[in-house]
Each structure stands twice: as C-alpha cells, then as structure tokens.
Design a protein around this motif. Structure first.
Motif, short mmCIF file in Angstrom:
data_model
loop_
_atom_site.label_atom_id
_atom_site.label_comp_id
_atom_site.label_asym_id
_atom_site.label_seq_id
_atom_site.Cartn_x
_atom_site.Cartn_y
_atom_site.Cartn_z
N ASN A 126 0.83 -1.21 -0.05
CA ASN A 126 0.10 0.02 0.11
C ASN A 126 1.01 1.21 0.10
O ASN A 126 1.89 1.33 0.94
N VAL A 127 0.70 2.14 -1.08
CA VAL A 127 1.35 3.28 -1.02
C VAL A 127 0.52 4.56 -0.73
O VAL A 127 -0.45 4.77 -1.09
N GLN A 128 1.39 5.26 0.27
CA GLN A 128 0.68 6.41 0.68
C GLN A 128 1.42 7.43 0.05
O GLN A 128 2.50 7.73 0.06
N THR A 129 0.53 8.55 -0.40
CA THR A 129 1.08 10.00 -0.74
C THR A 129 1.82 10.69 0.50
O THR A 129 1.24 10.88 1.53
N GLU A 130 2.78 11.02 0.33
CA GLU A 130 3.51 12.00 1.48
C GLU A 130 2.81 13.21 1.54
O GLU A 130 2.39 14.00 0.36
N PRO A 131 2.40 13.94 2.56
CA PRO A 131 1.76 15.14 2.64
C PRO A 131 2.71 16.24 2.13
O PRO A 131 3.92 16.18 2.13
N THR A 132 1.83 17.27 1.59
CA THR A 132 2.63 18.42 0.96
C THR A 132 2.32 19.61 1.79
O THR A 132 1.20 19.93 2.13
N PHE A 133 3.46 20.17 2.05
CA PHE A 133 3.33 21.49 3.03
C PHE A 133 3.69 22.54 2.18
O PHE A 133 4.69 22.41 1.34
N PHE A 134 2.99 23.57 2.14
CA PHE A 134 3.20 24.92 1.36
C PHE A 134 3.81 26.15 2.43
O PHE A 134 3.13 26.17 3.26
N GLY A 135 4.96 26.43 2.10
CA GLY A 135 5.54 27.61 2.74
C GLY A 135 6.19 26.64 4.14
O GLY A 135 6.69 25.63 4.24
N ASN A 136 6.37 27.62 5.14
CA ASN A 136 6.88 27.14 6.42
C ASN A 136 6.03 26.76 7.31
O ASN A 136 6.25 27.06 8.48
N TYR A 137 4.83 26.11 7.13
CA TYR A 137 4.08 25.82 8.14
C TYR A 137 3.83 24.60 8.85
O TYR A 137 3.29 24.21 9.83
N GLY A 138 5.01 23.63 8.28
CA GLY A 138 5.12 22.24 8.97
C GLY A 138 6.46 22.06 9.40
O GLY A 138 7.35 22.35 8.84
N SER A 139 6.59 21.80 10.82
CA SER A 139 7.64 21.54 11.70
C SER A 139 8.23 19.94 11.02
O SER A 139 7.14 19.16 10.58
N ALA A 140 9.49 19.72 11.37
CA ALA A 140 9.88 18.53 11.21
C ALA A 140 8.96 17.21 11.91
O ALA A 140 8.79 16.41 11.44
#
Length: 142
Positions: free
Chosen positions: A37-51
């Motif tokens: 099962n392959v899940q798409t990695e989440p996409t974040f725009f800008g600097n709105y997601g921390s590591a």
C-alpha cells in the motif's frame, strides 16, 4: 506466477485481485504474495510544518496503510497463502515498480476500476502506468 506483488488500496477492484489469488492458490500451492500500500507523502506549502509535524503525518499515513493491508493479509492468511505486507510513502507507480524488483516478483496482480477509454487517454490510470513501468507481466483483475 509464484512470487506476486499486489498493490492494494482496499477498493472493491483490489479486493477482487486478492480473491483471484485466493482462487489461484488452489492450483498453485507455492504462491507467495507481497501486498503493498503506497501512501502519498503530505505536501506542505511555505514554512507551516515542523519536522516533527511532518514525521507525525508520515507515521499516521503508514499506520493507515497498515490498516488497509491488514484486510488483504487476513484474506490471504485464511487461504493459507504466504504473504508479506509492505507500507510505503511515495508515488504509486514508482513504488510499485521498485517493490517488484526489490522483492523479486515475477508478476504484478492488481485491480482496475475500468475507467472509460477517454478518461484513460486523458488522465492515464495507475494500472496502465504500472503495466508500462514494471518489467514483469501484469495481470489486471476487473
């Protein structure tokens, strides 16, 4: 067909692919199946997601993939078919192609949703892209 890769998304067509293998196992007792099962990695725009947030999203996606694969593994296990479950993040066709090589699969068995000819021509389907991407035979189950 002894070492098979099954891209599984839990859809009715994917379940029919699993059922096809269950039915085939009666005449092929050495069948071994890799369910992916392959899940798409989440996409974040800008600097709105921390590591750490990205890690949490990825972990949740892989957990979700495992829950989806559990259904296929249960069906295969009930039929006493050897199987392994693989959950990955990425682009479906790329990951399926890599998995077929990595696990030494001689066949890919997958469902198809039966997209119309025009829709298939315009958009391309995952199934047709897998057919053209993997170096082994692909069996599409309707």
């Amino acid at each position: 067909m002894h070492n098979v890769l099954v891209p599984f998304d839990g859809s009715p067509s994917a379940k029919r692919a699993i059922q096809y293998l269950v039915d085939s196992a009666r005449s092929n007792p050495n069948l071994s199946v890799h369910v992916i099962n392959v899940q798409t990695e989440p996409t974040f725009f800008g600097n709105y997601g921390s590591a750490s947030m990205i890690e949490q999203f990825n972990a949740a996606a892989l957990e979700h993939a495992g829950a989806i694969n559990a259904e296929a593994v249960a069906l295969l296990g009930a039929a006493k078919i050897r199987c392994q479950s693989h959950e990955v993040l990425g682009e479906v066709v790329t990951e399926v192609t890599q998995a077929a090589a990595k696990y030494g699969c001689d066949t890919v068995v997958m469902g198809t949703r039966g997209m119309s000819s025009l829709g298939n021509l315009v958009m391309g389907s995952v199934a047709s892209r897998v057919v053209h991407g993997v170096p082994v035979p692909v069996l599409l189950v309707k």
